[in-house]
Design a protein around this motif. Structure first.
Motif, mmCIF file in Angstrom:
data_model
loop_
_atom_site.group_PDB
_atom_site.id
_atom_site.type_symbol
_atom_site.label_atom_id
_atom_site.label_comp_id
_atom_site.label_asym_id
_atom_site.label_seq_id
_atom_site.Cartn_x
_atom_site.Cartn_y
_atom_site.Cartn_z
ATOM 1 N N GLU A 162 0.592 -0.962 -0.183
ATOM 2 C CA GLU A 162 -0.154 -0.079 0.207
ATOM 3 C C GLU A 162 1.613 1.613 -0.075
ATOM 4 O OE1 GLU A 162 -2.975 -0.144 3.079
ATOM 5 O OE2 GLU A 162 -4.032 -1.638 2.229
ATOM 6 N N GLU A 163 1.403 1.178 0.486
ATOM 7 C CA GLU A 163 2.880 2.650 0.584
ATOM 8 C C GLU A 163 3.217 2.117 -0.094
ATOM 9 O OE1 GLU A 163 5.798 1.974 3.821
ATOM 10 O OE2 GLU A 163 4.385 1.970 5.703
ATOM 11 N N GLU A 164 4.116 1.470 -1.468
ATOM 12 C CA GLU A 164 4.717 1.722 -2.568
ATOM 13 C C GLU A 164 3.690 2.016 -3.678
ATOM 14 O OE1 GLU A 164 6.181 -2.422 -3.160
ATOM 15 O OE2 GLU A 164 7.609 -2.076 -3.017
ATOM 16 N N ARG A 165 1.737 1.822 -3.539
ATOM 17 C CA ARG A 165 1.462 2.711 -4.090
ATOM 18 C C ARG A 165 1.085 3.524 -3.751
ATOM 19 N NH1 ARG A 165 -3.303 -2.949 -3.371
ATOM 20 N NH2 ARG A 165 -2.469 -4.175 -4.041
ATOM 21 N N SER A 166 1.157 4.018 -3.038
ATOM 22 C CA SER A 166 0.610 5.391 -2.457
ATOM 23 C C SER A 166 1.820 6.173 -3.196
ATOM 24 C CB SER A 166 1.057 5.681 -1.102
ATOM 25 O OG SER A 166 2.392 5.395 -0.544
ATOM 26 N N HIS A 167 3.279 5.760 -2.873
ATOM 27 C CA HIS A 167 4.424 6.573 -3.749
ATOM 28 C C HIS A 167 4.412 6.795 -5.388
ATOM 29 C CE1 HIS A 167 5.575 7.952 0.112
ATOM 30 N NE2 HIS A 167 5.781 6.221 0.452
ATOM 31 N N MET A 168 4.842 7.513 -5.692
ATOM 32 C CA MET A 168 4.713 7.436 -6.800
ATOM 33 C C MET A 168 5.684 6.581 -7.831
ATOM 34 S SD MET A 168 4.221 11.138 -8.824
ATOM 35 C CE MET A 168 5.365 12.118 -7.844
ATOM 36 N N THR A 169 6.455 6.179 -8.667
ATOM 37 C CA THR A 169 6.788 6.013 -9.508
ATOM 38 C C THR A 169 8.025 6.427 -9.852
ATOM 39 O OG1 THR A 169 6.008 5.173 -11.643
ATOM 40 C CG2 THR A 169 6.066 2.932 -9.582
ATOM 41 N N LYS A 170 9.446 5.675 -10.964
ATOM 42 C CA LYS A 170 9.922 7.156 -11.675
ATOM 43 C C LYS A 170 10.158 7.649 -12.865
ATOM 44 C CE LYS A 170 15.287 4.838 -9.549
ATOM 45 N NZ LYS A 170 16.053 4.091 -10.501
ATOM 46 N N LEU A 171 9.346 6.333 -13.264
ATOM 47 C CA LEU A 171 8.827 6.907 -14.776
ATOM 48 C C LEU A 171 7.080 7.920 -14.445
ATOM 49 C CD1 LEU A 171 7.742 3.999 -16.674
ATOM 50 C CD2 LEU A 171 9.774 5.199 -17.205
ATOM 51 N N GLU A 172 6.537 7.648 -13.336
ATOM 52 C CA GLU A 172 5.315 8.661 -12.563
ATOM 53 C C GLU A 172 6.180 10.134 -12.673
ATOM 54 O OE1 GLU A 172 2.316 5.253 -10.954
ATOM 55 O OE2 GLU A 172 3.308 6.531 -10.015
ATOM 56 N N TYR A 173 7.396 9.935 -11.941
ATOM 57 C CA TYR A 173 8.318 11.060 -11.480
ATOM 58 C C TYR A 173 8.086 12.461 -12.922
ATOM 59 C CZ TYR A 173 10.587 14.380 -9.097
ATOM 60 O OH TYR A 173 11.545 15.611 -8.485
ATOM 61 N N LYS A 174 8.954 11.360 -13.896
ATOM 62 C CA LYS A 174 9.330 12.076 -15.210
ATOM 63 C C LYS A 174 8.317 13.010 -15.347
ATOM 64 C CE LYS A 174 13.650 9.236 -15.952
ATOM 65 N NZ LYS A 174 14.583 8.122 -16.182
ATOM 66 N N MET A 175 7.205 11.310 -16.141
ATOM 67 C CA MET A 175 6.032 12.235 -16.550
ATOM 68 C C MET A 175 5.216 13.681 -15.364
ATOM 69 S SD MET A 175 5.216 10.553 -19.489
ATOM 70 C CE MET A 175 3.563 10.137 -19.583
ATOM 71 N N LEU A 176 5.284 13.622 -14.463
ATOM 72 C CA LEU A 176 4.528 15.167 -13.805
ATOM 73 C C LEU A 176 5.870 15.723 -14.053
ATOM 74 C CD1 LEU A 176 3.023 14.038 -10.656
ATOM 75 C CD2 LEU A 176 4.866 16.429 -10.735
ATOM 76 N N LYS A 177 7.123 15.851 -13.879
ATOM 77 C CA LYS A 177 7.498 16.974 -14.349
ATOM 78 C C LYS A 177 7.472 17.825 -15.733
ATOM 79 C CE LYS A 177 11.889 16.634 -11.529
ATOM 80 N NZ LYS A 177 13.397 16.331 -11.856
ATOM 81 N N LYS A 178 7.693 16.799 -16.883
ATOM 82 C CA LYS A 178 7.290 17.134 -17.745
ATOM 83 C C LYS A 178 6.102 18.006 -17.428
ATOM 84 C CE LYS A 178 9.988 13.917 -20.682
ATOM 85 N NZ LYS A 178 9.363 12.053 -21.433
ATOM 86 N N LYS A 179 4.892 17.213 -17.294
ATOM 87 C CA LYS A 179 3.976 17.837 -17.755
ATOM 88 C C LYS A 179 3.299 19.302 -16.228
ATOM 89 C CE LYS A 179 1.162 13.946 -17.688
ATOM 90 N NZ LYS A 179 -0.498 13.507 -17.541
ATOM 91 N N LYS A 180 4.456 19.982 -16.128
ATOM 92 C CA LYS A 180 5.036 20.232 -15.164
ATOM 93 C C LYS A 180 5.579 21.812 -16.081
ATOM 94 C CE LYS A 180 5.073 19.681 -10.240
ATOM 95 N NZ LYS A 180 5.620 19.421 -8.933
ATOM 96 N N LYS A 181 6.751 21.688 -16.796
ATOM 97 C CA LYS A 181 7.595 22.295 -17.665
ATOM 98 C C LYS A 181 5.911 23.579 -18.716
ATOM 99 C CE LYS A 181 11.690 20.551 -17.181
ATOM 100 N NZ LYS A 181 12.648 19.350 -18.101
ATOM 101 N N VAL A 182 5.444 21.703 -19.016
ATOM 102 C CA VAL A 182 4.397 21.903 -20.085
ATOM 103 C C VAL A 182 3.404 23.382 -19.908
ATOM 104 C CG1 VAL A 182 2.364 21.452 -21.816
ATOM 105 C CG2 VAL A 182 4.942 19.830 -21.907
ATOM 106 N N ALA A 183 3.008 22.861 -18.846
ATOM 107 C CA ALA A 183 1.956 24.054 -17.829
ATOM 108 C C ALA A 183 2.698 25.190 -17.563
ATOM 109 C CB ALA A 183 1.058 23.500 -16.470
ATOM 110 N N ILE A 184 3.821 25.272 -17.359
ATOM 111 C CA ILE A 184 5.291 26.458 -17.265
ATOM 112 C C ILE A 184 4.942 27.630 -18.547
ATOM 113 C CG2 ILE A 184 7.011 27.282 -15.783
ATOM 114 C CD1 ILE A 184 6.626 25.199 -14.286
ATOM 115 N N GLU A 185 5.350 26.449 -19.447
ATOM 116 C CA GLU A 185 5.608 27.162 -20.638
ATOM 117 C C GLU A 185 4.226 28.612 -20.904
ATOM 118 O OE1 GLU A 185 7.409 24.289 -22.921
ATOM 119 O OE2 GLU A 185 8.817 24.654 -22.308
ATOM 120 N N GLU A 186 2.511 27.098 -20.988
ATOM 121 C CA GLU A 186 1.923 27.754 -21.380
ATOM 122 C C GLU A 186 1.109 28.462 -20.982
ATOM 123 O OE1 GLU A 186 -1.239 24.114 -21.425
ATOM 124 O OE2 GLU A 186 0.161 23.135 -22.913
#
Length: 288
Positions: A162-186
């Motif tokens: 359950e704790e592992e499910r609550s934390h983000m994986t590396k891929l999810e963390y990278k995807m979240l960073k990309k989405k943040k960059k795109v949102a900041i640029e927009e």
């Protein structure tokens, strides 16, 4: 006692379904000892008895190694061997026969990917299954079946998962960073566009204000009026005669002339008649 047992079984089933993904119909993997106990204590049919304990539909499985072991035990286990042959055989991929404990542990594996309930009367196999996370164990006592409670190791494994499910994986963390960059640029592009619009609006407002000021300055200056040529006084002018009026006047004149003629004719005719009548009277008087 039955009500308490049912509640305990429901809790255990909920734990395994919620934490390890067990779904209906539940699959039960039996060994020879469990089949023998069911027949000896007349717990038949086995599928209905297991369905009542788990509270859901059930499919019963066994392995080829278990069947071979029962066959090797002789005539005393022939009835249990015949009953086990009617069950569904799970793939064990063993060329040589192995013990039921070793075969079932290999089929279950480390994570129990097939989601099997293990039904056995062997104490050694029960202990091994409790050490593996996500393996519920069923056993029998005389005429009743029981589902073992989840062990402490299984509870710890469920919490860690359950704790592992609550934390983000590396891929999810990278995807979240990309989405943040795109949102900041927009957001930056949108703010630039808004600033340009605001500047344009301010410029237009300044221009309009300057135009208004120029107009007010012009109005404040003295303006000399020029004498323009005026038309004649409308009161001193005669009214124009329209065609309709002329026609009406002509019609009235003609009608008046006709009426005068008719009057003259009538007067003349009347006078003549009177004269004739007088002549006739005079002639009659003369003859007399």
């Amino acid at each position: 006692m039955k009500v308490k047992k049912q509640k305990r079984h429901r809790r255990a089933v909920r734990f395994f379904t919620a934490c390890f993904g067990f779904r209906e119909p539940f699959k039960v993997l039996c060994d020879g000892t469990f089949v023998y106990h069911l027949l000896a204590n007349q717990i038949t049919p086995a599928d209905t008895a297991l369905a009542n304990t788990l509270g859901a539909t059930v499919k019963i499985f066994t392995t080829r190694c278990v069947l071979a072991e029962l066959k090797s035990l002789g005539e005393s286990y022939s009835e249990s061997f015949n009953a086990a042959c009617n069950l569904i055989t799970a793939r064990c991929d063993h060329d040589k026969r192995r013990s039921a404990v070793a075969c079932i542990t290999e089929v279950i594996g480390e994570n129990n990917s097939e989601h099997f309930f293990v039904a056995t009367q062997d104490a050694e196999l029960r202990k091994k299954m409790q050490e593996i996370p996500g393996v519920p164990v069923i056993y029998a006592l005389r005429n009743s079946l029981f589902l073992e409670r989840p062990s402490g190791l299984q509870h710890q494994f469920a919490k860690a998962a359950e704790e592992e499910r609550s934390h983000m994986t590396k891929l999810e963390y990278k995807m979240l960073k990309k989405k943040k960059k795109v949102a900041i640029e927009e957001a930056a592009d949108a703010s630039d566009a808004n600033e340009s619009d605001v500047d344009h609006m301010l410029d237009t407002q300044v221009v309009k204000a300057n135009i208004k000021r120029d107009r007010t300055n012009v109005k404040d200056q003295v303006r000399f009026k020029r004498n323009k040529a005026k038309g004649p006084n409308p009161l001193s002018c005669k009214k124009k005669k329209t065609n309709g009026k002329k026609r009406t006047d002509g019609n009235t004149n003609a009608s008046s002339e006709k009426e005068s003629k008719i009057v003259d004719n009538t007067t003349r005719n009347g006078s003549r008649k009177c004269k004739r009548s007088r002549k006739s009277k005079n002639v009659t008087e003369a003859t007399v």
